[in-house]
Design a protein around this motif. Structure first.
Motif, PDB file in Angstrom:
ATOM      1  N   GLY A   1       2.900   1.718 -14.775  1.00 33.01           N
ATOM      2  CA  GLY A   1       4.022   0.536 -13.863  1.00 33.01           C
ATOM      3  C   GLY A   1       2.769  -1.385 -13.156  1.00 33.01           C
ATOM      4  N   PRO A   2       4.003  -2.226 -12.774  1.00 30.57           N
ATOM      5  CA  PRO A   2       3.204  -2.728 -12.628  1.00 30.57           C
ATOM      6  C   PRO A   2       2.914  -3.362 -11.452  1.00 30.57           C
ATOM      7  CG  PRO A   2       5.367  -2.757 -12.454  1.00 30.57           C
ATOM      8  CD  PRO A   2       5.866  -1.530 -13.122  1.00 30.57           C
ATOM      9  N   VAL A   3       1.710  -3.776 -11.934  1.00 32.94           N
ATOM     10  CA  VAL A   3       0.762  -3.973  -9.987  1.00 32.94           C
ATOM     11  C   VAL A   3       1.579  -4.984  -8.695  1.00 32.94           C
ATOM     12  CG1 VAL A   3      -1.556  -4.231  -8.476  1.00 32.94           C
ATOM     13  CG2 VAL A   3      -1.603  -3.798 -11.603  1.00 32.94           C
TER      14      VAL A   3
ATOM     15  N   LEU B   1       0.862  -1.784   0.429  1.00 31.28           N
ATOM     16  CA  LEU B   1       0.057   0.574  -0.252  1.00 31.28           C
ATOM     17  C   LEU B   1       0.755   1.658   0.077  1.00 31.28           C
ATOM     18  CD1 LEU B   1      -2.927  -1.155   2.518  1.00 31.28           C
ATOM     19  CD2 LEU B   1      -2.262  -0.843   0.176  1.00 31.28           C
ATOM     20  N   ASP B   2       2.405   1.059   1.066  1.00 34.01           N
ATOM     21  CA  ASP B   2       2.437   2.416   0.998  1.00 34.01           C
ATOM     22  C   ASP B   2       3.574   2.674  -0.708  1.00 34.01           C
ATOM     23  OD1 ASP B   2       2.619   2.882   3.033  1.00 34.01           O
ATOM     24  OD2 ASP B   2       4.092   1.648   3.864  1.00 34.01           O
ATOM     25  N   GLU B   3       4.053   1.366  -1.604  1.00 35.43           N
ATOM     26  CA  GLU B   3       4.278   1.090  -2.739  1.00 35.43           C
ATOM     27  C   GLU B   3       3.482   2.490  -3.854  1.00 35.43           C
ATOM     28  OE1 GLU B   3       5.634  -1.042  -6.403  1.00 35.43           O
ATOM     29  OE2 GLU B   3       5.744  -2.263  -3.692  1.00 35.43           O
ATOM     30  N   TYR B   4       2.494   1.656  -3.405  1.00 38.50           N
ATOM     31  CA  TYR B   4       0.907   2.314  -4.614  1.00 38.50           C
ATOM     32  C   TYR B   4       0.774   4.115  -4.037  1.00 38.50           C
ATOM     33  CZ  TYR B   4       0.406  -2.290  -5.953  1.00 38.50           C
ATOM     34  OH  TYR B   4      -0.154  -4.115  -6.218  1.00 38.50           O
TER      35      TYR B   4
ATOM     36  N   ASN C   1     -10.913   1.889   5.912  1.00 36.21           N
ATOM     37  CA  ASN C   1     -11.806   2.639   5.806  1.00 36.21           C
ATOM     38  C   ASN C   1     -12.261   3.136   4.183  1.00 36.21           C
ATOM     39  OD1 ASN C   1     -10.622   5.086   4.704  1.00 36.21           O
ATOM     40  ND2 ASN C   1      -9.882   5.380   6.931  1.00 36.21           N
ATOM     41  N   GLN C   2     -13.543   4.087   4.136  1.00 38.45           N
ATOM     42  CA  GLN C   2     -13.858   4.243   2.699  1.00 38.45           C
ATOM     43  C   GLN C   2     -13.045   4.764   1.511  1.00 38.45           C
ATOM     44  OE1 GLN C   2     -15.739   2.544   0.463  1.00 38.45           O
ATOM     45  NE2 GLN C   2     -17.235   3.178   2.652  1.00 38.45           N
ATOM     46  N   ALA C   3     -12.086   5.490   2.885  1.00 41.45           N
ATOM     47  CA  ALA C   3     -11.026   6.528   1.337  1.00 41.45           C
ATOM     48  C   ALA C   3      -9.978   5.729   1.032  1.00 41.45           C
ATOM     49  CB  ALA C   3     -11.118   7.874   2.347  1.00 41.45           C
ATOM     50  N   GLU C   4      -9.443   4.604   2.159  1.00 37.25           N
ATOM     51  CA  GLU C   4      -8.371   4.195   1.637  1.00 37.25           C
ATOM     52  C   GLU C   4      -8.780   3.401   1.194  1.00 37.25           C
ATOM     53  OE1 GLU C   4      -6.413   3.889   6.521  1.00 37.25           O
ATOM     54  OE2 GLU C   4      -7.656   2.590   5.538  1.00 37.25           O
ATOM     55  N   LEU C   5      -9.746   2.301   0.770  1.00 41.21           N
ATOM     56  CA  LEU C   5     -10.770   0.688  -0.293  1.00 41.21           C
ATOM     57  C   LEU C   5     -10.253   2.126  -1.424  1.00 41.21           C
ATOM     58  CD1 LEU C   5     -13.352  -1.399   1.094  1.00 41.21           C
ATOM     59  CD2 LEU C   5     -10.587  -1.145   0.746  1.00 41.21           C
ATOM     60  N   HIS C   6     -10.923   3.288  -1.099  1.00 40.08           N
ATOM     61  CA  HIS C   6     -11.504   4.341  -3.048  1.00 40.08           C
ATOM     62  C   HIS C   6      -9.476   3.952  -3.066  1.00 40.08           C
ATOM     63  CE1 HIS C   6     -12.693   7.152  -5.868  1.00 40.08           C
ATOM     64  NE2 HIS C   6     -12.097   8.129  -5.348  1.00 40.08           N
ATOM     65  N   SER C   7      -8.565   4.974  -2.403  1.00 35.68           N
ATOM     66  CA  SER C   7      -7.769   5.281  -2.657  1.00 35.68           C
ATOM     67  C   SER C   7      -6.443   3.644  -3.277  1.00 35.68           C
ATOM     68  CB  SER C   7      -6.730   5.560  -1.735  1.00 35.68           C
ATOM     69  OG  SER C   7      -5.336   5.604  -2.346  1.00 35.68           O
ATOM     70  N   ILE C   8      -7.580   2.442  -2.808  1.00 33.80           N
ATOM     71  CA  ILE C   8      -6.497   1.268  -3.492  1.00 33.80           C
ATOM     72  C   ILE C   8      -7.060   1.622  -4.727  1.00 33.80           C
ATOM     73  CG2 ILE C   8      -6.542  -0.878  -3.067  1.00 33.80           C
ATOM     74  CD1 ILE C   8      -6.503   0.013   0.028  1.00 33.80           C
TER      75      ILE C   8
ATOM     76  N   LYS D   1      -2.140   1.802 -12.914  1.00 29.30           N
ATOM     77  CA  LYS D   1      -1.151   0.801 -12.373  1.00 29.30           C
ATOM     78  C   LYS D   1      -1.002  -0.315 -13.758  1.00 29.30           C
ATOM     79  CE  LYS D   1       1.728   1.597  -8.806  1.00 29.30           C
ATOM     80  NZ  LYS D   1       3.059   1.142  -9.082  1.00 29.30           N
ATOM     81  N   LEU D   2      -2.932  -0.596 -13.560  1.00 32.93           N
ATOM     82  CA  LEU D   2      -3.156  -1.657 -14.725  1.00 32.93           C
ATOM     83  C   LEU D   2      -3.126  -0.683 -16.347  1.00 32.93           C
ATOM     84  CD1 LEU D   2      -5.901  -3.717 -12.694  1.00 32.93           C
ATOM     85  CD2 LEU D   2      -3.989  -4.263 -13.473  1.00 32.93           C
ATOM     86  N   HIS D   3      -3.745   0.221 -16.276  1.00 37.32           N
ATOM     87  CA  HIS D   3      -3.812   0.538 -17.082  1.00 37.32           C
ATOM     88  C   HIS D   3      -2.469   1.461 -17.723  1.00 37.32           C
ATOM     89  CE1 HIS D   3      -7.748   1.541 -16.299  1.00 37.32           C
ATOM     90  NE2 HIS D   3      -8.086   1.752 -17.937  1.00 37.32           N
ATOM     91  N   GLY D   4      -1.123   0.582 -17.549  1.00 33.72           N
ATOM     92  CA  GLY D   4       0.263   1.119 -17.876  1.00 33.72           C
ATOM     93  C   GLY D   4       0.844   1.902 -16.914  1.00 33.72           C
TER      94      GLY D   4
END
Length: 314
Positions: free
Chosen positions: A312-314, A264-267, A293-300, A307-310
Motif C-alpha cells: 500500500g502507499p505510504v 500512525l493510526d492508519e499504519y 517509545n522504542q516499541a512505537e518506533l519499531h512498529s513505525i 508499505k514500501l514493499h508493495g
C-alpha cells in the motif's frame, strides 16, 4: 539546508601535524569555532547515535544517496566509517559561507592520508586534491574548489569555504575569541544540545519555500533537539515576527501533530502520541515536545517497510 561538497570535504583528510604548545587548544565545544555571522548550525553526536537502535537502522540507509554512497565507499576503503566518527558540527550563512568540524578515530593518521590521496587521485585523473599551505598552528590545506581545511590533530578536521575561511582561520589562530554565533544567540539560549542531534537556524526565503511544513512560511527561526536513547524525544521551538503569526504557527503545529497521530493510526501503530505531545507559547515563542517509545518506533519502521514493499502507499 546544507549544500556541502562531500567529496571536497573528504579530500581535506590528510596527515595532521600536532599544533605547537603555544597554539590555542581545540575548544571543548566545536560550535564556538563557527563564525559569528552563521545563520544555521547543526550538531550530531554520531558516536552516541550509532549505538541506539534508531541509529543502527539509519546510518546504513545513508548509502541510498548516490553521491554520499561514493564518499562512504572511499572512507570504507581507507578504514574509516561513520561508526568511527565522534561528532559532526556543520554551519552556513545566507551567502557562500560553509563550515564543518569532523571528529573521528584515525582521521588524520599518515596511513589514512596516503589511502585517501590515492583514492581521490584515481577518481580525478591523477590531479592532487589539495596543496599544503604555511600555517602557524595547524596543517592548512587549500582545496581545488577554493575551500580550506585545517588538521588539528589525529582526530579533528576543520573545513570552511567562502566568507567563513578568514574568520575560522582567525579563531584557530586565537586572533578572534571563541564564542557561539551572535546571530543565533536567542536560538542557542532556548536549545538543549545534550541529545544526539540539535539544530539552531534562522530561516531565509529559500528555507521558507523548501521546508515541508505549513508553518515554515511564517517562521523566523527554529530550534530542534532530538534524543534517541530510549525511543524518540524531540523538542522544537519556532519564533515568528509578530503575535498573529505566532498564534497561527501554534495552530498549524497542533494540526501537524494531529495529522501524524492519524497517520500512525492508519499504519496500525499502537501509540500514545496524542497523550504525550505538548504544544504551547512560552515567552512569545512556540514550543513543542514529541515522545515515542522504542516499541512505537519499531512498529513505525516495520509498518512503513511493509508499505514500501508493495502493501500500500505510504
Amino acid at each position: 539546508m546544507f549544500a556541502l561538497d562531500t567529496l571536497g570535504l573528504i579530500a581535506a583528510l590528510t596527515a595532521a601535524n600536532i599544533a605547537p604548545p603555544t597554539c590555542p587548544s581545540f575548544p571543548a565545544d566545536p560550535a564556538e569555532l563557527v563564525p559569528s555571522t552563521a545563520t544555521v548550525v547543526l550538531g550530531v553526536d554520531v558516536d552516541a547515535l550509532a549505538q541506539t537502535p534508531a541509529g543502527k537502522a539509519l546510518l546504513p540507509a545513508l548509502r541510498a544517496d548516490l553521491q554520499l554512497s561514493e564518499a562512504l565507499e572511499i572512507l570504507d576503503d581507507c578504514q574509516l566509517s561513520l561508526e568511527r566518527t565522534y561528532a559532526l558540527t556543520l554551519a552556513r550563512d545566507p551567502g557562500d559561507g560553509r563550515f564543518a568540524v569532523v571528529q573521528a578515530r584515525g582521521i588524520g593518521t599518515s596511513q589514512t592520508a596516503a589511502c585517501l590521496a590515492a583514492e581521490l587521485r584515481a577518481r580525478n585523473d591523477g590531479a592532487p586534491p589539495w596543496t599544503v599551505e604555511p600555517q602557524t598552528c595547524a596543517t592548512s590545506l587549500a582545496l581545488a574548489d577554493g575551500s580550506r581545511a585545517w588538521l588539528i590533530n589525529d582526530y579533528t578536521l576543520v573545513w570552511a569555504s567562502g566568507s567563513f575561511i578568514d574568520p575560522v582561520s582567525a579563531r584557530l589562530e586565537a586572533r578572534e575569541p571563541l564564542a557561539l554565533p551572535s546571530t543565533l544567540a536567542r536560538e542557542f539560549s532556548r536549545l538543549d544540545r545534550s541529545g544526539h542531534l540539535w539544530l539552531a537556524a534562522q530561516l531565509d526565503d529559500h528555507d521558507r519555500q523548501t521546508l515541508p511544513f505549513p508553518w515554515a512560511q511564517e517562521a523566523s527561526s527554529i530550534t530542534a533537539a532530538i534524543d534517541l536513547a530510549k525511543g524518540l524525544h524531540a523538542t522544537f521551538t519556532i519564533s515568528a515576527p509578530n503575535v498573529a503569526a505566532t498564534a497561527n504557527i501554534r495552530e498549524l503545529t497542533i494540526a501537524g501533530l494531529l495529522d501524524l497521530d492519524a497517520r500512525l493510526d492508519e499504519y496500525g501503530v499502537e501509540h500514545q502520541l496524542r497523550e504525550r505531545a505538548r504544544v504551547g507559547i512560552v515567552d512569545g515563542v512556540v514550543g513543542a515536545e514529541l515522545t515515542l517509545n522504542q516499541a512505537e518506533l519499531h512498529s513505525i519502521r516495520t509498518n512503513i517497510a511493509e508499505k514500501l514493499h508493495g502493501r500500500g502507499p505510504v
